[in-house]
Design a protein around this motif. Sequence first.
Motif, PDB file in Angstrom:
ATOM      1  N   UNK A  63     -10.760   4.842  -6.095  1.00 16.13           N
ATOM      2  CA  UNK A  63     -10.800   5.304  -4.710  1.00 16.13           C
ATOM      3  C   UNK A  63     -10.497   4.147  -3.776  1.00 16.13           C
ATOM      4  N   UNK A  64      -9.562   4.355  -2.875  1.00 18.31           N
ATOM      5  CA  UNK A  64      -9.182   3.346  -1.891  1.00 18.31           C
ATOM      6  C   UNK A  64      -9.710   3.781  -0.532  1.00 18.31           C
ATOM      7  N   UNK A  65     -10.625   2.996   0.034  1.00 16.21           N
ATOM      8  CA  UNK A  65     -11.286   3.327   1.293  1.00 16.21           C
ATOM      9  C   UNK A  65     -10.726   2.428   2.389  1.00 16.21           C
ATOM     10  N   UNK A  66     -10.151   3.040   3.414  1.00 18.61           N
ATOM     11  CA  UNK A  66      -9.492   2.260   4.469  1.00 18.61           C
ATOM     12  C   UNK A  66     -10.381   2.078   5.685  1.00 18.61           C
ATOM     13  N   UNK A  67     -10.225   0.917   6.320  1.00 18.08           N
ATOM     14  CA  UNK A  67     -10.764   0.755   7.665  1.00 18.08           C
ATOM     15  C   UNK A  67      -9.957   1.637   8.613  1.00 18.08           C
ATOM     16  N   UNK A  68     -10.515   1.910   9.776  1.00 19.98           N
ATOM     17  CA  UNK A  68      -9.870   2.802  10.739  1.00 19.98           C
ATOM     18  C   UNK A  68      -9.581   2.041  12.029  1.00 19.98           C
ATOM     19  N   UNK A  69      -8.591   2.521  12.762  1.00 22.18           N
ATOM     20  CA  UNK A  69      -8.153   1.810  13.961  1.00 22.18           C
ATOM     21  C   UNK A  69      -8.033   2.764  15.135  1.00 22.18           C
ATOM     22  N   UNK A  70      -8.060   2.192  16.332  1.00 19.82           N
ATOM     23  CA  UNK A  70      -7.896   2.976  17.559  1.00 19.82           C
ATOM     24  C   UNK A  70      -7.194   2.114  18.596  1.00 19.82           C
ATOM     25  N   UNK A 111       1.755  -0.487  21.417  1.00 23.52           N
ATOM     26  CA  UNK A 111       2.876  -0.809  20.535  1.00 23.52           C
ATOM     27  C   UNK A 111       2.760  -0.071  19.202  1.00 23.52           C
ATOM     28  N   UNK A 112       1.545   0.354  18.842  1.00 26.63           N
ATOM     29  CA  UNK A 112       1.335   1.063  17.576  1.00 26.63           C
ATOM     30  C   UNK A 112       0.608   2.389  17.743  1.00 26.63           C
ATOM     31  N   UNK A 147       5.115   5.981  14.727  1.00 27.29           N
ATOM     32  CA  UNK A 147       5.760   5.869  13.420  1.00 27.29           C
ATOM     33  C   UNK A 147       5.429   4.538  12.738  1.00 27.29           C
ATOM     34  N   UNK A 148       5.522   3.453  13.495  1.00 25.10           N
ATOM     35  CA  UNK A 148       5.269   2.130  12.913  1.00 25.10           C
ATOM     36  C   UNK A 148       3.807   1.994  12.497  1.00 25.10           C
ATOM     37  N   UNK A 149       2.904   2.515  13.315  1.00 22.58           N
ATOM     38  CA  UNK A 149       1.486   2.440  12.965  1.00 22.58           C
ATOM     39  C   UNK A 149       1.173   3.187  11.692  1.00 22.58           C
ATOM     40  N   UNK A 150       1.712   4.400  11.565  1.00 21.91           N
ATOM     41  CA  UNK A 150       1.494   5.165  10.338  1.00 21.91           C
ATOM     42  C   UNK A 150       2.113   4.455   9.140  1.00 21.91           C
ATOM     43  N   UNK A 151       3.285   3.859   9.349  1.00 26.08           N
ATOM     44  CA  UNK A 151       3.925   3.140   8.254  1.00 26.08           C
ATOM     45  C   UNK A 151       3.041   1.992   7.767  1.00 26.08           C
TER      46      UNK A 151
END
Length: 597
Positions: A261-268, A384-385, A394-398
């Motif tokens: 399982x890969x658990x990601x940090x989240x951003x805003x 910018x993201x 798009x860049x942020x999701x990438x």
Amino acid sequence: MPASPKATSRWFTLIALLIPVLVLAAVEGGLRIAGFGKTYPLFVPASQPGYLVPNPELIQRYFHVGAPAPNVSPDTYYFEKNKPADQLRIVLMGGSTAAGFPYGRFGSPAGLLEARLQAEYPNLDVRIISVAMSSVNSYTLRDITDEVIGIQPDAVLIYAGHNEYLGVMGAGSVYAGFGSHFANVMFLKLKELRLFQALQWLMQPRSQPTPGNGDARTVMAQVAQSQHIPYNSAVFKAGEFQFTDNMAAVLSQLNDAGVPTLVSSIAANLQHQPPFASAPLANSDSNSISSAATNTLSSQHADALAGIASADVHYRLASAALPDSPGLALTHFIHAMDADLLRFRAPSHFNTLLKQLAHTPHATWVDSYSLLAAHSPNDIIGESLMLEHLHPNEKGYFLIAEAFYQQLKAQHILPEPVHSLSADEAWQQRPLTAVDARVTELKIANLTSDYPFQRSHTPFTPPAANSAVGRFALARYNGTPWLAQQPRLLTWYQQQEDWESAANVAAALASALPFKADIAQVAAQLSLRAGRPFRAWYFARQAVTHDNNSLMYQLTLAESLFKAGQKSAAIRQLRAAKEQFPDSQRPDYFLQQLGAS
């Protein structure tokens, strides 16, 4: 010999205890036979035999009694009911960011990752399935984890945390909350029982508002009204507790099942999203704040002002600190987000909680936040993201997909690729078109025309389209189904001789309908035309897998192999085609061209 009085008493006691259980079981059975109530499994049979898809009615699982639900659903991902032995199956879980709002499937982390793996692993059957959808939070993840495990994923990716307060069953939500965390967890356990559903139906008010479905207002506007939650208040702490407990349960289940399982940090959006709602400023703090805001800020100022509850003040201080003190500005931007009374963005310390929870044997920490920050001016995530308060562009999701990709490789969940793409090459081959970008602009314009971005609701009217791209985008925004529009869009891009965009559209269609050999063949041919032989190889192999009786499909596979540098494999493919189609001269012709006749 007659039974003793004690034995007789025990039998009577047992029977007395069993009678209510039997009565309840009979009522439950009767309700099911009568067709009362409904079950909403995570996956349901697809129209294509042998395939499953995420349930488009999944959100109703949390509104069994007929209460209004937001109009959201997971995207349609076809996958085999019986997992092929050689398939690498990855599942993505989370809310609207995981689902790729507002781009949809092919702009999501799942879609971007899928496109990259198709180019890097054309010899593998890679299937990425997203069960993410808007408005849900850790309660939904807790509820569906056992069903995710049931489809035998080789890895699970998690990007979640922003909907804990205002999402479905959230601590401050207007949607489907049942009181305490214990009550919510019990609801998750009991909701499939028809007897429980009947009791809910009996207790449900007969007249109620219909948030999310009653008019043109956005779901965000429907849940935002008067949902103010101060930092460290009782509701704030309840959201923190539910998030921690639910995510611990999710990771425990996945760990017990041995699923990586890969658990990601989240951003805003920190820099360019002012607080939606702010507490008033206390009079005692006015002088020091005024001084700090009009002079060069220092770390001493930051320490003195950290405890101020006004999100607006922190946001002004952060803006004043730029560009001279970006580190100090970041501190205040974070304080501004944490103090925002409308909790659409998760508090910053949720990333700390997620990182701590990821310390289980089968879990891996993925720091998407840091990657996004590293690609932002002054390391502060902003416009910018980000499209608005928390959904990436798009860049942020990438970059989120890139963070997952790197850890999938580092943990050896992915084997060595046949063809490695750099991040820049993968970005250039992203599966989105100019039409997708324009649709996104329209969706964001609609979202930000309503509360809480605007104080009053101003209905959004899209401008008239003055180009073919604009007309395609406007049609989709107005309700033309994605699947219905793609063939027309494909034809148009071919007419324009825009082979890269045509290849992207065809690849998206072939990925959406992985059992359609003819669409995979078109995707392979257009990928060759666009100079992408490895993606052509992937789709040509898909076409042959689903229809081995077409000489054209087999020749396209041979061509893809050759142009991908796999001359020996191309020759083997041509020889197999020659044996299968002895009356055709074409395999012989191409073998001669390769010096292998």
